[in-house]
Design an enzyme around this catalytic site. Structure first.
Site, PDB file in Angstrom:
ATOM      1  N   ASN A   9       1.091  -1.196   0.063  1.00  0.00           N
ATOM      2  CA  ASN A   9      -0.058   0.110  -0.035  1.00  0.00           C
ATOM      3  C   ASN A   9       0.802   1.253   0.047  1.00  0.00           C
ATOM      4  OD1 ASN A   9      -1.766   2.063   0.530  1.00  0.00           O
ATOM      5  ND2 ASN A   9      -2.616   1.299   2.524  1.00  0.00           N
ATOM      6  N   LYS A  11       0.102   4.165  -0.292  1.00  0.00           N
ATOM      7  CA  LYS A  11      -0.644   5.510   0.112  1.00  0.00           C
ATOM      8  C   LYS A  11      -0.290   6.868  -0.416  1.00  0.00           C
ATOM      9  CE  LYS A  11      -0.158   3.038   4.836  1.00  0.00           C
ATOM     10  NZ  LYS A  11       0.001   3.040   6.007  1.00  0.00           N
ATOM     11  N   HIS A  94      -9.443   1.043   5.060  1.00  0.00           N
ATOM     12  CA  HIS A  94      -8.310   1.376   5.716  1.00  0.00           C
ATOM     13  C   HIS A  94      -8.372   2.192   6.898  1.00  0.00           C
ATOM     14  CE1 HIS A  94      -4.023   2.106   6.613  1.00  0.00           C
ATOM     15  NE2 HIS A  94      -3.707   1.337   5.798  1.00  0.00           N
ATOM     16  N   GLU A  96      -6.824   4.467   7.985  1.00  0.00           N
ATOM     17  CA  GLU A  96      -6.545   6.052   7.744  1.00  0.00           C
ATOM     18  C   GLU A  96      -7.682   6.638   7.029  1.00  0.00           C
ATOM     19  OE1 GLU A  96      -2.853   5.396   5.641  1.00  0.00           O
ATOM     20  OE2 GLU A  96      -1.913   4.677   7.380  1.00  0.00           O
ATOM     21  N   GLU A 166      -5.293  -4.960  10.659  1.00  0.00           N
ATOM     22  CA  GLU A 166      -4.247  -3.784  10.808  1.00  0.00           C
ATOM     23  C   GLU A 166      -4.689  -3.268  11.929  1.00  0.00           C
ATOM     24  OE1 GLU A 166      -2.216  -2.629   6.992  1.00  0.00           O
ATOM     25  OE2 GLU A 166      -4.064  -1.812   7.014  1.00  0.00           O
ATOM     26  N   GLY A 172       2.726   2.110  10.666  1.00  0.00           N
ATOM     27  CA  GLY A 172       3.486   3.278  10.479  1.00  0.00           C
ATOM     28  C   GLY A 172       4.481   3.693  11.824  1.00  0.00           C
ATOM     29  N   SER A 212       3.619  -2.326  10.365  1.00  0.00           N
ATOM     30  CA  SER A 212       5.291  -2.461  10.490  1.00  0.00           C
ATOM     31  C   SER A 212       5.630  -3.829  10.146  1.00  0.00           C
ATOM     32  CB  SER A 212       5.356  -1.931  11.921  1.00  0.00           C
ATOM     33  OG  SER A 212       5.135  -0.724  12.049  1.00  0.00           O
TER      34      SER A 212
HETATM   35  P1  13P Z   1       3.245   0.376   7.696  1.00  0.00           P
HETATM   36  O1  13P Z   1       3.859  -1.178   7.061  1.00  0.00           O
HETATM   37  O2  13P Z   1       4.122   1.673   7.218  1.00  0.00           O
HETATM   38  O3  13P Z   1       3.166   0.149   9.279  1.00  0.00           O
HETATM   39  O4  13P Z   1       1.627   0.389   6.984  1.00  0.00           O
HETATM   40  C1  13P Z   1       0.856  -0.578   7.081  1.00  0.00           C
HETATM   41  C2  13P Z   1      -0.397  -0.332   6.486  1.00  0.00           C
HETATM   42  O5  13P Z   1      -1.132   0.741   6.983  1.00  0.00           O
HETATM   43  C3  13P Z   1      -0.716  -1.098   5.054  1.00  0.00           C
HETATM   44  O6  13P Z   1      -1.996  -0.603   4.812  1.00  0.00           O
END
Ligand code: 13P
Length: 249
Positions: A9, A11, A94, A96, A166, A172, A212
């Site tokens: 992803n 983003k 997601h 976010e 997740e 992150g 992560s």
């Molecule tokens: P990270 O791997 O940067 O923690 O992000 C995970 C994520 O949100 C994948 O959709």
């Protein structure tokens, strides 16, 4: 045997030249695992990425979409638009999107329905916040997120559904769920599916872990029996790191 899937992803990262560079590096990598590999660039780069990766096994997928077919929804992108450029898988729910764009269970239900109506595959994301886990409420939160947005679906719809757990506190942050925490939640998710749809269906749905995942921890996380792959954020922006994770199966 469930499909193993590793999806990157990206983003809101990478403009067009950066996307082209990353794709060039991805094409140089060698896959030694049997995982299905996907990358999710931002909307403006989807068409280019899909054209460039057409000759590879890497599938290009979308990070989001709107539920309406078309119309006065300034700034939005529909399932039909994605399909018209050859994109047939979409990430929905997601954390976010939930946190910054107020996507709740009602909106996500509409999005899931719209994607399935267009015969798209959905990677449906969910996960608890740190406060939920500290209060020992994480299983309840996850159970609600899944049942509220997905349990109206018929069993046959699950051929097109991939789940992605997740935990918000691991996204992150560099902090990852321990392999045992991931396994325990994935087993719970599978039981939740089995209670509603039966074990046979539950055993066929791929459940990815996200939060992560890095080259140095992917192997241990992917070794757990109910972890069928990963949704990778930061580490998917470097082709070598991403393929180290792809090859961790
Ligand atoms: P990270 O791997 O940067 O923690 O992000 C995970 C994520 O949100 C994948 O959709």
């Amino acid at each position: 045997m469930r499909k193993h899937i590793v999806a990157g992803n990206w983003k809101m990262n990478n403009d067009l030249p950066e996307t082209q560079d990353l794709i060039t590096s991805l094409k140089r990598q060698k896959q030694t695992s049997n995982a299905e590999v996907m990358v999710a660039p931002t909307f403006t780069n989807l068409w280019h990425a899909n054209e460039s990766l057409r000759t590879t096994p890497i599938e290009v997928i979308a990070q989001n979409m709107h539920f309406a077919k078309n119309g006065a929804y300034t700034g939005e992108v529909s399932a039909a638009m994605l399909k018209s450029i050859g994109v047939t898988t979409v990430i929905l729910g997601h954390s976010e999107r939930r946190a910054y764009f107020n996507e709740d269970d009602t909106i996500l239900t509409q999005k899931v329905n719209a994607a399935l109506d267009h015969e798209m595959r959905v990677i449906f994301c969910f996960g608890e916040e740190l406060a939920d886990r500290k209060a020992n409420n994480h299983e309840y939160v996850v159970q609600q997120q899944i049942s509220n947005a997905l349990f109206h679906l018929s069993a046959s719809a699950y051929k097109h559904i991939v789940l992605a757990y997740e935990p918000v506190w691991a996204i992150g942050t560099g902090e990852t769920a321990t392999p045992d925490q991931a396994q325990s939640m994935h087993a719970f998710i599978r039981q939740t599916l089995a209670a509603k749809y039966g074990e046979d269906l539950a055993n066929k749905v791929s459940i990815l872990y996200g939060g992560s995942v890095k080259p140095n921890n992917a192997n241990e996380i992917f070794s757990k029996p109910d972890v069928d792959g990963g949704l990778i954020g930061g580490a998917s922006l470097k082709a070598e790191d991403f393929f180290a994770i792809v090859n961790a199966f």
